[in-house]
Design an enzyme around this catalytic site. Sequence first.
Site, short mmCIF file in Angstrom:
data_model
loop_
_atom_site.label_atom_id
_atom_site.label_comp_id
_atom_site.label_asym_id
_atom_site.label_seq_id
_atom_site.Cartn_x
_atom_site.Cartn_y
_atom_site.Cartn_z
N HIS A 68 -6.16 -4.09 -1.32
CA HIS A 68 -5.97 -2.92 -2.18
C HIS A 68 -6.12 -3.27 -3.67
O HIS A 68 -5.58 -2.56 -4.53
CB HIS A 68 -4.60 -2.30 -1.96
CG HIS A 68 -4.56 -1.33 -0.81
ND1 HIS A 68 -5.17 -0.09 -0.85
CD2 HIS A 68 -4.01 -1.43 0.42
CE1 HIS A 68 -4.97 0.54 0.29
NE2 HIS A 68 -4.27 -0.25 1.09
N SER A 123 0.79 -1.23 0.00
CA SER A 123 0.00 0.00 0.00
C SER A 123 0.83 1.28 0.00
O SER A 123 0.33 2.33 -0.38
CB SER A 123 -0.95 0.00 1.19
OG SER A 123 -0.20 0.05 2.39
N LYS A 177 -12.74 -0.92 1.18
CA LYS A 177 -11.98 -0.08 0.24
C LYS A 177 -12.81 0.06 -1.05
O LYS A 177 -13.80 0.79 -1.05
CB LYS A 177 -10.58 -0.65 0.02
CG LYS A 177 -9.74 -0.52 1.30
CD LYS A 177 -8.29 -0.89 1.13
CE LYS A 177 -7.48 -0.49 2.37
NZ LYS A 177 -7.06 -1.60 3.20
C1 LIG Z 1 -6.92 -2.08 4.56
C2 LIG Z 1 -6.26 -3.39 4.72
C3 LIG Z 1 -6.65 -4.29 5.71
C4 LIG Z 1 -7.67 -3.93 6.75
O1 LIG Z 1 -8.95 -4.03 6.25
P1 LIG Z 1 -10.19 -3.65 7.21
O2 LIG Z 1 -11.33 -4.35 6.59
O3 LIG Z 1 -10.28 -2.18 7.20
O4 LIG Z 1 -9.84 -4.19 8.56
C5 LIG Z 1 -6.04 -5.53 5.74
N1 LIG Z 1 -5.08 -5.86 4.86
C6 LIG Z 1 -4.66 -5.01 3.92
C7 LIG Z 1 -3.60 -5.43 2.96
C8 LIG Z 1 -5.24 -3.74 3.82
O5 LIG Z 1 -4.80 -2.90 2.89
#
Ligand SMILES: *Cc1c(COP(=O)(O)O)cnc(C)c1O
Length: 405
Positions: free
Chosen positions: A221, A193, A252
Site C-alpha cells: 500500500h 490498510s 495497486k
Molecule cells: C494487497 C496486498 C497484498 C496482496 O497483493 P496481491 O498482489 O494482490 O496478491 C499483500 N500484502 C499487502 C500488505 C497488501 O496490501
Amino acid sequence: MYTDLKDQLTAELTEIEEAGTFKHERVITTPQSGRVMAGPVGRDGTEVLNFCANNYLGLADHPDIVSAAKQALDERGFGMASVRFICGTQDLHLRLEQAVTDFLGTEDTILFSSCFDANGAVFGPLFGAEDAIISDELNHASLIDGIRLSKAARFRYRNADLEDLRAQLEAVAALRDGKGARRTVIVTDGVFSMDGYLAPLEGICDLAEEFGALVMVDDSHAVGFMGATGAGTPEHFGVSDRIDIYTGTFGKALGGASGGYVSGRREIVAMLRQKGRPYLFSNSLAPSIVAATLTALELVEGSAELRGTLFRNAELFRRRMSEEGFELLPGEHAIVPVMFGDAALAGRIADAMLEHGVYVTAFSYPVVPQGKARIRVQLSAAHTEQDVEAAVQAFVASRAAVQEG
Ligand SMILES: *Cc1c(COP(=O)(O)O)cnc(C)c1O
C-alpha cells in the site's frame, strides 16, 4: 456424496447473509478509473465516482501502459505456458526484476504472480525450526498465511507497538535456554490498510539492530507513491538500507494488474529462486503484464506529478471532511477512514453514497475492531478537485438522508 456438504454449505451461506457480512460484488463495465460504470450483478450500472480502488496513481487505464501491453501481446504472445525455471523466463521478466531493484535501491528482485504468492514463498526457505518470526498483529492475511508455512517459532506484537516488539524480541532471546533463535525476522506491513497508518520503521530497525534481527516490510500500500521518489515507506522514513526483505504488489499503485515481488539482499533472492514454492510451481507472469508494469514503473520514476496530485487530493479530502464534522483517523496516507462506529450505520451511509454517485465500501467487525466500523475512502491521482468535493458533498447528503430515514 455431495448431499450433506451441500446442505451444510447452504446453511453456512445463509448465516453469513443473515449476519450482514455477505460480500456482494458490484459489476464494473468500464476500465478501472476515478469514474466507472458500476451496478449490482444482473442490473445496468450507473456512472459513479470510484473512491475504493487501490488505483492510487490512476495508472490502471493509462494509455501508455495499455499500449505497452498491446505491443507485448503482438511481439511476445499471450502466455508463457511454463514456470520461470523451465522455459518461462523472457528478457522482459529480467528487465522488470532489474527495474524494481533499481527503483527500490536493493540488490536483487524476484517476481511472483501476486504479492500473496511472494509472501507465501518467502518464509519457508529462509526460516526453519531454529528460527523466529515476529509479526505485527495487523499484518496482511498473506503474511499470516505465509508465516504459517514455515516451521519457525512465531511471535506476534501489538500493532506498531515498539514496547511490545521489544518484549517479543526478549522472548525470542530466551528461547533454547537463552541461546535465542538462529535467525530472527521482524515482519510488518509498511502501511496498515484499514487505518492508513504507517509502520514505525525507524524504531523497528533500531530494535532489529539491537537484537540482531532481520527486517521485512510488505509495502503493497505504499510502493509507487510514498517517499520522495515513490520507493515506499522505507524511503519515507530514511531507512531503505536497513530493510533486508521487501515485498510488494504491482496490483495497486503500479498499474493495478497483477504480480508481486520479493526484493532485497542478493543471497535471499537467489535462495528464493531455488526454493520458493510459488516461484517453482506456478506459472510465469504474462508478458503483456510484465511489459506494461515496466512502463508503469517508468511513469512513476519519471514524474513526481502523480504523487503530488494524489497527496493534494488526500489533504483536500481530509480537510474538507473535518470541516464538515466527520470523524477521520489522522494521517497523511491516501487511505482515509471515515469513522462511524456502528456497523449498520456505516453500511447504510455507504449504500446512500452510491445513490449519490460515489462508490465507497464500509468495513466492520471482524475486519476492524468491534465498534470501529468505518468507510474506507481511498484517494487517487485520477480524481480531480471537483471529484473530491463531490465525494464530500455525497457524505454530507448521505449523513442527512440516513439521519432522517
Ligand atoms: C494487497 C496486498 C497484498 C496482496 O497483493 P496481491 O498482489 O494482490 O496478491 C499483500 N500484502 C499487502 C500488505 C497488501 O496490501
